[in-house]
Motif scaffolding. Structure first.
Motif, PDB file in Angstrom:
ATOM      1  N   LYS A 181       0.818  -1.221   0.000  1.00  0.00           N
ATOM      2  CA  LYS A 181       0.000   0.000   0.000  1.00  0.00           C
ATOM      3  C   LYS A 181       0.852   1.271   0.000  1.00  0.00           C
ATOM      4  N   LYS A 192      -0.903   4.130  -1.778  1.00  0.00           N
ATOM      5  CA  LYS A 192      -2.274   4.443  -1.382  1.00  0.00           C
ATOM      6  C   LYS A 192      -2.293   5.692  -0.512  1.00  0.00           C
ATOM      7  N   ASN A 252      -4.010   8.452   2.131  1.00  0.00           N
ATOM      8  CA  ASN A 252      -5.005   8.457   3.205  1.00  0.00           C
ATOM      9  C   ASN A 252      -5.062   9.840   3.832  1.00  0.00           C
TER      10      ASN A 252
END
Length: 464
Positions: free
Chosen positions: A53, A56, A58
């Motif tokens: 991840k 990714k 966030n």
């Protein structure tokens, strides 16, 4: 002065050879069992939720991305300890030392996971809005051991001075030998570059490490693998040496003086612990700034970092010097040059020395920048933000002084001050094992198994 240096060296040697090694191994084993072998049972899950991840995004609370926190922490362990430390361990402990490095890494994963998880749970925001944390915070908040928390912070703040000096000196002398540059010139360049990094705070450190660290590691591994594959016929014999002489003595051969089982055990454990820093308590300081909504999510990066640092990089370094025979060609007094000799068997003397010099140069920059950050955060905890910025200046000056070889007697205190840092962190970790278990179980039940619901623990304790 010689008497003081000798006394300090003897005390440091005793602490690291006996007391600290035993404590760190016991803590790793205890936490591994307490967490029901979490690092092994969930290793696939760890890989999926860390390296899987990386890209990714966030929007969780934190100052830097989880990956930037990981590379910042990794920057303080990967580099010189992998290139120089592993050959030193093999030179004094024989091939069997590599086996014990693996053992230490496997149980050290639990220790690093635990300290990062606690660091995330007890982090807080400072007056500038940055997320800060580390052993000093969980020691104080969870246990109320204010003096122990202050001890950890004080000794780490002091330890950062000789650490930065040793780092800058290692590269200035390497550059002088490879290119003939005077140490004052290299020292000046390093000092300016590190200053530019650290004055940007953890966000700039994170942005630089997540660009440099992965690339440098991949390049180093690639170059070393080329050498290993060039001598691939030696691999079966080398693995035989590693496993055989982890439990049996090995006689002298060439420049190698021979080693007993105790030597393999001692040097493998010591270098393994020093390489991944599990239990030292520095990793939680960097990871506390990460954007995350659960301590375990970030703590899994600690498991992955030990795997990368010791199981991958240290193993690659060890195999490189073993398959080429450099461990027998180079004596203990010159063990730090062993990787150069190993690379020269394929790439020639010039490229081997040039590559290691450039590699160490970049790693020293990132490592020193992170060390300065660690040190100033301790000053912030003990005093205030203004004092921490003053300590930043002290560390930057120390970088230059170390590069030109000044105040070498200060370096003798490096292992001793680091020993006190470890002692102040390791006992609280043992006392807080129930908290670590609760954090882990909460993650497994609510997130891993997908049961949801309210957290069974108070995940974050912070102030503004």
């Amino acid at each position: 002065m010689d008497l003081i240096e000798e006394l300090v060296a003897q005390i440091s040697d005793f602490l690291w050879t006996y007391l600290l090694s035993v404590l760190l191994i016991f803590t790793g084993l205890f936490l591994t069992i307490r967490l029901k072998f979490f690092q092994f049972r969930f290793f696939g899950h760890v890989l999926k939720n860390t390296v899987g991840k990386i890209f990714k995004k966030n929007k969780q609370k934190g100052s830097i991305t989880p990956f930037q926190a990981f590379t910042s922490a990794l920057a303080s362990t990967a580099g010189a300890t992998n290139i120089v430390g592993v050959p030193v361990a093999i030179s004094f402990g024989g091939p069997g030392a590599l086996f014990w490095m693996w053992v230490v890494a496997l149980i050290g994963m639990a220790t690093k996971y635990a300290e990062i998880a606690l660091g995330l749970k007890y982090r807080e925001q400072n007056k500038e809005g940055e997320w800060v944390g580390g052993p000093q915070y969980y020691i104080k908040k969870a246990l109320g051991w204010n003096k122990v928390a202050a001890m950890f912070a004080f000794f780490l703040m002091i330890e950062a001075i000789p650490s930065t000096m040793v780092q800058s000196n290692s590269i200035s002398t390497q550059v002088e030998g490879a290119f003939g540059w005077p140490t004052w010139l290299t020292g000046g360049v390093i000092t300016i570059l590190v200053a530019l990094i650290v004055f940007g705070g953890i966000k700039r450190i994170g942005k630089i490490t997540d660009k440099l660290i992965p690339g440098m590691i991949l390049i180093y591994i690639s170059i070393a693998l080329i050498v290993i594959f060039a001598h691939i016929d030696q691999l079966p014999h080398v693995f035989g040496l590693i496993f055989t002489h982890a439990f049996t003595p090995i006689s002298a051969a060439g420049g190698f003086a021979g080693a007993m089982i105790a030597d393999a055990l001692r040097w493998g454990i010591a270098r393994g612990l020093y390489s991944n820093e599990a239990g030292v308590g520095t990793a939680p300081i960097a990871h506390a700034a990460a954007q995350t909504d659960h301590p375990t999510k970030q703590a899994m990066w600690g498991i992955f970092s030990v795997f990368v640092d010791t199981i991958i990089i240290c193993t690659i370094s060890g195999l490189t010097v073993l398959v080429t025979g450099a461990w027998q060609d180079v004596g203990p007094d010159n063990a730090s040059n062993m990787i150069n000799v190993a690379l020269s068997t394929v790439f020639g003397d010039y490229f081997g020395g040039l590559f290691i010099t450039i590699f160490l140069l970049f790693f020293v920059l990132t490592t020193t920048g992170v060390l300065v950050f660690y040190g100033e955060k301790q000053a912030e905890y003990l005093f205030n933000l203004k004092v921490s910025k003053g300590m930043r200046i002290v560390y930057i000056i120390a970088i230059y002084v170390g590069a030109i070889g000044g105040l070498q007697f200060v370096w003798q205190f490096l292992d001793l001050t680091l020993a006190f840092v470890v002692l102040a962190n390791i006992f609280p970790l043992l006392f807080l094992n129930k908290e670590v278990k609760a954090i882990t179980e909460d993650y497994i039940e609510r997130i891993y198994k997908g049961k949801g619901g309210k957290p069974s623990i108070e995940l974050f304790v912070h102030k503004k």
